[in-house]
Every structure is written in C-alpha cells, then in structure tokens.
Design a protein around this motif. Structure first.
Motif, PDB file in Angstrom:
ATOM      1  N   VAL A   4      25.320  13.387 -41.154  1.00 28.01           N
ATOM      2  CA  VAL A   4      24.405  13.091 -40.050  1.00 28.01           C
ATOM      3  C   VAL A   4      23.047  12.764 -40.661  1.00 28.01           C
ATOM      4  O   VAL A   4      22.500  13.531 -41.449  1.00 28.01           O
ATOM      5  CB  VAL A   4      24.285  14.276 -39.067  1.00 28.01           C
ATOM      6  N   ILE A  36      25.546  18.692 -32.387  1.00 27.87           N
ATOM      7  CA  ILE A  36      24.368  18.577 -33.252  1.00 27.87           C
ATOM      8  C   ILE A  36      23.228  19.439 -32.711  1.00 27.87           C
ATOM      9  O   ILE A  36      22.534  20.117 -33.473  1.00 27.87           O
ATOM     10  CB  ILE A  36      23.953  17.094 -33.402  1.00 27.87           C
ATOM     11  N   PHE A  52      22.874   6.863 -31.035  1.00 27.31           N
ATOM     12  CA  PHE A  52      23.569   7.084 -32.296  1.00 27.31           C
ATOM     13  C   PHE A  52      23.930   5.759 -32.934  1.00 27.31           C
ATOM     14  O   PHE A  52      24.082   4.760 -32.234  1.00 27.31           O
ATOM     15  CB  PHE A  52      24.941   7.745 -32.054  1.00 27.31           C
ATOM     16  N   VAL A  74      26.821   9.294 -39.277  1.00 28.66           N
ATOM     17  CA  VAL A  74      26.312   9.263 -37.910  1.00 28.66           C
ATOM     18  C   VAL A  74      24.795   9.324 -38.027  1.00 28.66           C
ATOM     19  O   VAL A  74      24.261  10.249 -38.632  1.00 28.66           O
ATOM     20  CB  VAL A  74      26.824  10.486 -37.114  1.00 28.66           C
TER      21      VAL A  74
END
Length: 83
Positions: A4, A36, A52, A74
C-alpha cells in the motif's frame, strides 16, 4: 499481501509512505478501504475524497469487486487540484 502506497495527505495521516498489508484476496474497494482504515484510523477524514489505484488502474470506493494478487500495489491517492 499487497503493498500500500500513500501519497500527499494520506501519507501525512498514515505517518508513512509504504507498507505491506494482509488483506482478503477478493474484496470490494470499500472493504479494502475499511481494512486500511483499521490500521490507520486517522485516514477516515479523507474517505469521501480518496481514490485508489490497483495495478495502476483508478478504482473508486464502492462495491467494485477487486481480485488482488500477492504483491499487487495499491495506491491511496487523495484529490489533486490543478489549474
């Protein structure tokens, strides 16, 4: 596990720019956001502004089903203003 990446305001709120998280392989984009936010609750303040990217494709928060592969990236992209 996915990588992430946090940019701009999301990086400030999360306190980091990158991390690896374990998330379900099949998840909606909204469920992924909720996973998240469990790790970084301060991100909740930008929930209505965030977009995203998954494998460099834009994804809006909602019911869109994502099938994530190990090692996928991501990115959390807050709104960017321009002129």
């Amino acid at each position: 596990q996915v990588s992430v990446l946090y940019f701009a305001r999301s990086a400030e709120l999360a306190g980091l720019r990158c991390e690896t998280l374990s998330v379900p392989r099949q998840v909606t984009s909204l469920q992924l956001w909720e996973e998240i936010v469990k790790v970084h609750p301060r991100l909740v303040v930008i929930w209505d502004q965030v977009v995203f990217t998954v494998r460099q494709e834009y994804v809006l928060l909602g019911d869109q089903l994502l099938v994530l592969q190990p090692g996928d990236k991501v990115a959390i992209v807050p709104p960017i203003s321009g002129g």
